[in-house]
Design an enzyme around this catalytic site. Structure first.
Site, PDB file in Angstrom:
ATOM      1  N   GLU A 117      51.152 -39.276 -37.995  1.00 41.55           N
ATOM      2  CA  GLU A 117      51.921 -40.316 -38.666  1.00 41.55           C
ATOM      3  C   GLU A 117      53.399 -40.121 -38.380  1.00 41.55           C
ATOM      4  O   GLU A 117      53.818 -39.097 -37.821  1.00 41.55           O
ATOM      5  CB  GLU A 117      51.640 -40.300 -40.174  1.00 41.55           C
ATOM      6  N   HIS A 232      57.319 -49.200 -47.462  1.00 40.58           N
ATOM      7  CA  HIS A 232      56.416 -49.052 -46.319  1.00 40.58           C
ATOM      8  C   HIS A 232      56.634 -50.237 -45.395  1.00 40.58           C
ATOM      9  O   HIS A 232      56.648 -51.384 -45.843  1.00 40.58           O
ATOM     10  CB  HIS A 232      54.962 -49.002 -46.768  1.00 40.58           C
ATOM     11  N   ARG A 277      60.131 -43.698 -41.881  1.00 42.78           N
ATOM     12  CA  ARG A 277      59.780 -44.964 -42.521  1.00 42.78           C
ATOM     13  C   ARG A 277      60.993 -45.804 -42.868  1.00 42.78           C
ATOM     14  O   ARG A 277      60.952 -47.030 -42.776  1.00 42.78           O
ATOM     15  CB  ARG A 277      58.953 -44.695 -43.783  1.00 42.78           C
ATOM     16  N   HIS A 336      56.817 -48.983 -51.887  1.00 42.70           N
ATOM     17  CA  HIS A 336      55.609 -48.181 -51.724  1.00 42.70           C
ATOM     18  C   HIS A 336      55.633 -46.888 -52.518  1.00 42.70           C
ATOM     19  O   HIS A 336      54.646 -46.524 -53.154  1.00 42.70           O
ATOM     20  CB  HIS A 336      55.424 -47.880 -50.235  1.00 42.70           C
ATOM     21  N   ARG A 371      60.634 -39.732 -48.150  1.00 47.19           N
ATOM     22  CA  ARG A 371      59.378 -38.980 -48.108  1.00 47.19           C
ATOM     23  C   ARG A 371      58.775 -38.957 -46.713  1.00 47.19           C
ATOM     24  O   ARG A 371      58.637 -39.987 -46.066  1.00 47.19           O
ATOM     25  CB  ARG A 371      58.382 -39.605 -49.084  1.00 47.19           C
TER      26      ARG A 371
END
Length: 512
Positions: A117, A232, A277, A336, A371
């Site tokens: 990811e 997100h 992100r 998110h 995060r």
């Protein structure tokens, strides 16, 4: 108002997601109460989690690499000691979950199947059921909780206030559909999730408007980093709420972001589709703002294997009339995950005696300003163990609850949602934040259904107003540069209300 006298004195865990369930299991065989506003398995963000658990279990990986990636994503605000402690505990957490019945995806050779990811330098994402990890975790943990005699599950009751006497927790006021209850206790663990319902576009289930933050704030607890909300970048662009998530794992398998002309518009971004992100979300947001549409294109890299690799995503795409094997998937950013929360120490203790927090509602220092993908489920499992040990070692019992306790109105975040969505989006500015604070102040001071959501919104916008820089997920168009010195923000409801009163006296706020 009635008492559940047979439960008096037991620790109360508020929240039925992964963090709450794990805390209850870790406390066994000590008797505990698990308080859930919705029936277990619904209403928790955990059940919707598609990403997995980040853990350095691969042969080419190490805790040091995982730490480095987490610190880089956190953009200078991570607590390095906390990061190291959680990352080093992650492999054991995977083993513990397997002992509890979680079935993780494995390769034909029997090893854990590891996904990639964004911003991870190695394949270290442990998944279950493709992109349905949260659902599998909830299945196994709920089954374990229901057969554990020491756990009393109280479903359908929403915590409304924490009772504090002499600076310490004395109980929980909760309301069900037909009755009010008082749970007398000296120990409360908040595991209530995030703030997504304060945004129009969100992947969080209804009910996640920051109730735990309001409970903690009204009890006098310190909160940290409330301005940092992760969007997100790839939620399914449609009318459904919560918005179904197109997992980052799809991009990890090679899917790319394109517009209506088929142009890969983020190709020049460092890391491209697998950048952090915040960077990808801003890129998608700006492209949408220019009048384009945005899609995830998995046709070449996954194609006919999409249904077997990502069955849950394939199912809701088909419900929306999209065949991801042969069609690109329309996406847009959505709120998110909240990096901020109740400020806790290394054992999950808040600044209020008898109050702990773990999971998304807590601010441990792991996530910093942004995060790292799939660190949150790992954090929930690991820190639940720490909090349980601390609660178990505390003095049990209950304190006398005042005879006159007023049950607040049932919360409605509708008014707060409109304000937060405009002021606390992917791009922010001082004027919008000040106007939002002025709008929130009378709502937060009142006793209507909008009060608790307004308290949370007010704390978030004032924290964002105080951070006069752009860092991680917090992007100020009027302060686009990153400060040389990184600093975490710490606030209480009292300090926020004082600041809001001062802002309300400014000409801009009065004219809003």
């Amino acid at each position: 108002m009635s008492d559940l006298r047979d439960l008096a004195g037991r620790p109360v865990i508020i929240g039925g997601g992964v963090a709450g369930l794990m805390t209850a299991l870790e406390l066994a065989p000590e008797p505990v109460v698990l308080l859930s506003a919705a029936p277990l398995g619904s209403g928790a963000s955990s059940a919707l989690a598609q990403g997995g658990l980040a853990a350095s279990v691969g042969l080419d990986d190490s805790p040091a690499r995982h730490v480095a990636d987490t610190l880089a994503a956190g953009d200078g605000l991570c607590d390095e000691a906390v990061v190291k402690r959680i990352v080093e505990a992650a492999p054991e957490a995977i083993e513990k979950l397997e002992r509890l019945g979680v079935v993780f995806d494995r390769t034909p050779g029997g090893r854990l199947h590891l996904g990639l990811e964004a911003a991870h330098g190695r394949r270290r994402i442990v998944h279950a059921a493709g992109a349905a990890t949260g659902s599998e975790l909830m299945r196994a943990l709920m089954a374990a909780v229901r057969v554990t005699p020491s756990i009393t599950i109280v479903e359908g009751f929403e915590a409304r206030r924490l009772v504090v006497e002499d600076g310490a927790i004395a109980g929980v006021l909760a309301e069900g559909r037909t009755e009010h209850v008082t749970l007398a206790t000296a120990s409360v663990v908040l595991a209530t999730g995030g703030v997504g319902e304060l945004f129009q576009d969100t992947t969080n289930p209804l009910g996640c408007f920051g109730q735990g933050l309001a409970l903690a704030a009204r009890a006098g607890a310190e909160l940290a980093d409330l301005e940092f909300v992760q969007f997100h970048p790839t939620a399914l662009d449609g009318a459904q709420r919560p918005m179904p998530l197109i997992s980052e794992a799809v991009r990890g398998e090679g899917a790319v972001l394109i517009d209506e002309a088929g142009r890969r518009f983020l190709a020049d971004l460092p890391g491209a589709e697998l950048a952090t992100r915040d960077a990808v979300a801003r890129g998608v947001f700006r492209h949408l703002a220019r009048g384009h549409r945005v899609f995830i294109d998995a046709r070449q890299c996954i194609g006919q294997a999409f249904a077997s690799r990502f069955p849950a995503i394939e199912a809701f795409c088909r419900e929306a009339g999209i065949d991801p094997e042969i069609q690109p998937i329309p996406v847009r950013p959505a709120a998110h995950y909240h990096m901020g929360g109740v400020a806790v120490d290394a054992e999950g203790r808040s600044s209020v005696f008898g109050l702990w927090a773990c999971g998304e509602v807590a601010s441990t220092g792991l996530h910093g300003a942004n995060r790292l993908a799939s660190n949150s489920l790992t954090e929930a499992v690991v820190t639940a163990s720490w909090a349980a040990k601390s609660v178990g070692g505390a003095t049990a019992g209950s304190r006398k609850i005042p005879a006159e306790t007023t049950m607040p109105a049932r919360s409605d975040p509708t008014l707060a949602r409109n304000i937060v969505s405009h002021a606390m989006g992917i791009l922010r500015d001082g004027d919008g934040l000040r106007n939002a604070a002025a709008a929130f102040r009378p709502l937060a001071a009142g006793s209507s259904a909008a009060a608790d959501p307004a308290v949370v919104g007010l704390m978030m916008v004032v924290s964002a107003l105080h951070r006069k820089e752009s860092r991680g997920a917090h992007c100020r168009t009027d302060f686009p540069l990153r400060d040389v010195v990184a600093r975490r923000s710490k606030v209480t409801l009292g300090s926020i209300l004082e600041t809001a009163a001062e802002l309300d006296a400014t000409p801009l706020a009065r004219s809003a």
